[in-house]
Design a protein around this motif. Sequence first.
Motif, mmCIF file in Angstrom:
data_model
loop_
_atom_site.group_PDB
_atom_site.id
_atom_site.type_symbol
_atom_site.label_atom_id
_atom_site.label_comp_id
_atom_site.label_asym_id
_atom_site.label_seq_id
_atom_site.Cartn_x
_atom_site.Cartn_y
_atom_site.Cartn_z
ATOM 1 N N ALA A 53 47.372 28.820 38.508
ATOM 2 C CA ALA A 53 47.319 28.297 39.623
ATOM 3 C C ALA A 53 46.940 29.608 40.460
ATOM 4 O O ALA A 53 47.053 29.627 41.808
ATOM 5 N N SER A 54 46.865 30.165 39.145
ATOM 6 C CA SER A 54 45.996 31.698 39.931
ATOM 7 C C SER A 54 44.963 32.243 38.804
ATOM 8 O O SER A 54 45.025 32.591 38.348
ATOM 9 N N THR A 55 44.103 32.600 40.021
ATOM 10 C CA THR A 55 42.958 33.578 39.467
ATOM 11 C C THR A 55 43.209 35.163 39.202
ATOM 12 O O THR A 55 43.790 35.596 39.498
ATOM 13 N N GLU A 56 42.477 35.977 38.213
ATOM 14 C CA GLU A 56 43.252 37.263 37.437
ATOM 15 C C GLU A 56 42.026 37.981 37.744
ATOM 16 O O GLU A 56 41.080 37.406 36.914
ATOM 17 N N ALA A 57 42.308 39.949 37.341
ATOM 18 C CA ALA A 57 40.791 39.985 37.374
ATOM 19 C C ALA A 57 41.245 41.364 37.038
ATOM 20 O O ALA A 57 42.809 42.106 35.893
ATOM 21 N N TYR A 58 40.869 42.050 35.478
ATOM 22 C CA TYR A 58 40.860 42.796 34.693
ATOM 23 C C TYR A 58 39.273 43.819 34.736
ATOM 24 O O TYR A 58 38.495 43.590 35.449
ATOM 25 N N VAL A 59 39.802 45.300 35.431
ATOM 26 C CA VAL A 59 39.653 46.290 35.893
ATOM 27 C C VAL A 59 39.782 47.318 35.140
ATOM 28 O O VAL A 59 40.846 48.212 35.004
ATOM 29 N N VAL A 60 38.992 47.807 34.217
ATOM 30 C CA VAL A 60 38.881 48.143 32.877
ATOM 31 C C VAL A 60 39.073 50.393 33.221
ATOM 32 O O VAL A 60 37.741 50.216 33.585
ATOM 33 N N ILE A 61 39.918 50.662 32.261
ATOM 34 C CA ILE A 61 40.152 52.039 33.028
ATOM 35 C C ILE A 61 40.460 52.889 32.394
ATOM 36 O O ILE A 61 40.201 53.800 31.916
ATOM 37 N N GLY A 62 39.570 52.267 30.403
ATOM 38 C CA GLY A 62 39.677 53.129 29.906
ATOM 39 C C GLY A 62 39.657 52.278 28.500
ATOM 40 O O GLY A 62 39.715 51.254 27.807
ATOM 41 N N GLY A 63 38.350 53.215 26.809
ATOM 42 C CA GLY A 63 38.361 52.132 25.617
ATOM 43 C C GLY A 63 37.601 51.016 25.630
ATOM 44 O O GLY A 63 36.873 51.243 26.808
ATOM 45 N N ARG A 64 37.701 50.717 24.718
ATOM 46 C CA ARG A 64 36.450 49.685 24.885
ATOM 47 C C ARG A 64 37.490 48.073 23.943
ATOM 48 O O ARG A 64 38.107 47.501 23.101
ATOM 49 N N GLY A 65 36.512 46.893 24.693
ATOM 50 C CA GLY A 65 37.068 45.567 23.495
ATOM 51 C C GLY A 65 35.791 44.440 24.037
ATOM 52 O O GLY A 65 34.938 44.663 24.656
ATOM 53 N N ALA A 66 36.703 43.950 24.240
ATOM 54 C CA ALA A 66 36.172 42.980 24.972
ATOM 55 C C ALA A 66 37.229 41.254 25.670
ATOM 56 O O ALA A 66 38.116 41.737 25.047
ATOM 57 N N LEU A 67 36.941 40.794 25.875
ATOM 58 C CA LEU A 67 38.101 39.293 26.847
ATOM 59 C C LEU A 67 36.830 37.822 25.612
ATOM 60 O O LEU A 67 35.362 37.373 26.141
#
Length: 264
Positions: A40-54
């Motif tokens: 039911a919900s939208t979600e957001a990622y705001v990256v503040i450190g490190g590295r990776g992938a989605l």
Amino acid sequence: MRELNEVPAFPGGTSVTRLSVYAGACSDGLQGGTPHMHTASTEAYVVIGGRGALQTLDMNGLRETELAAGSTVWFTPGTIHRAINRGGLEVVVVMQNAGLPEAGDAVMTFPPEIVGDAARYREAALLPAGASDDVLDAAARRRRDLAVEGFLGLARSAGEGDLGPLQRFYDSAVSLVRPAVAGWRQTWEKTVAQETRHTAAVLDALERGDGQHLRRGALLESPHSAEARWGMCGRLRTHDVAHPVVHSSLDLGESSPDGGIRPT
């Protein structure tokens, strides 16, 4: 208009959490969190450190989006997502609907025989209450690996052009969450819907030249929790935006020791 004794909601009726993505390796050798989606919900990622992938999987197939400090991505209901940690990945998670994504609106990608059985799903999803950190760590990893197993199966089928398993996963997810929807509606009504009505009333007031609401301005603060808890994607430090400290002289509740006001 919002009543004077009601605490203003976090902007837009959203909620925020600090996320340190899991670093341990999964069965496929990648490090990261538990694949899951929201219904039911939208979600957001705001990256503040490190590295990776989605990694994301939907009806358009599998996609991988690189993440680094400064990245901002968001995903809508039905988008299965898996956070991959390639070194110290730290994220601020912004959640629609007053934090509903961490309050029941998540279905992990366990194998179909588990997602299709509500009792087996609950057994696989729940972490032992009151257990030590070592026990919780092991349980969270087992849960994650089980979801990765199901996720890889869904991704493999989608890559071969067969979206049937993904569509069946969606159907099972709806069956799992359906009993909770009435409670979710109450949460939405008290947060997002109420804030929308409040903004409409403010715009009406401004249009007629009424600025009384400006005299009720306030500063609110919600420090993150002192202890991290075990989440689906990593260790979480939550911000209780429903019960903030109100740094104001408004009559919103009882005074707190630091001079602000804690809502009653």
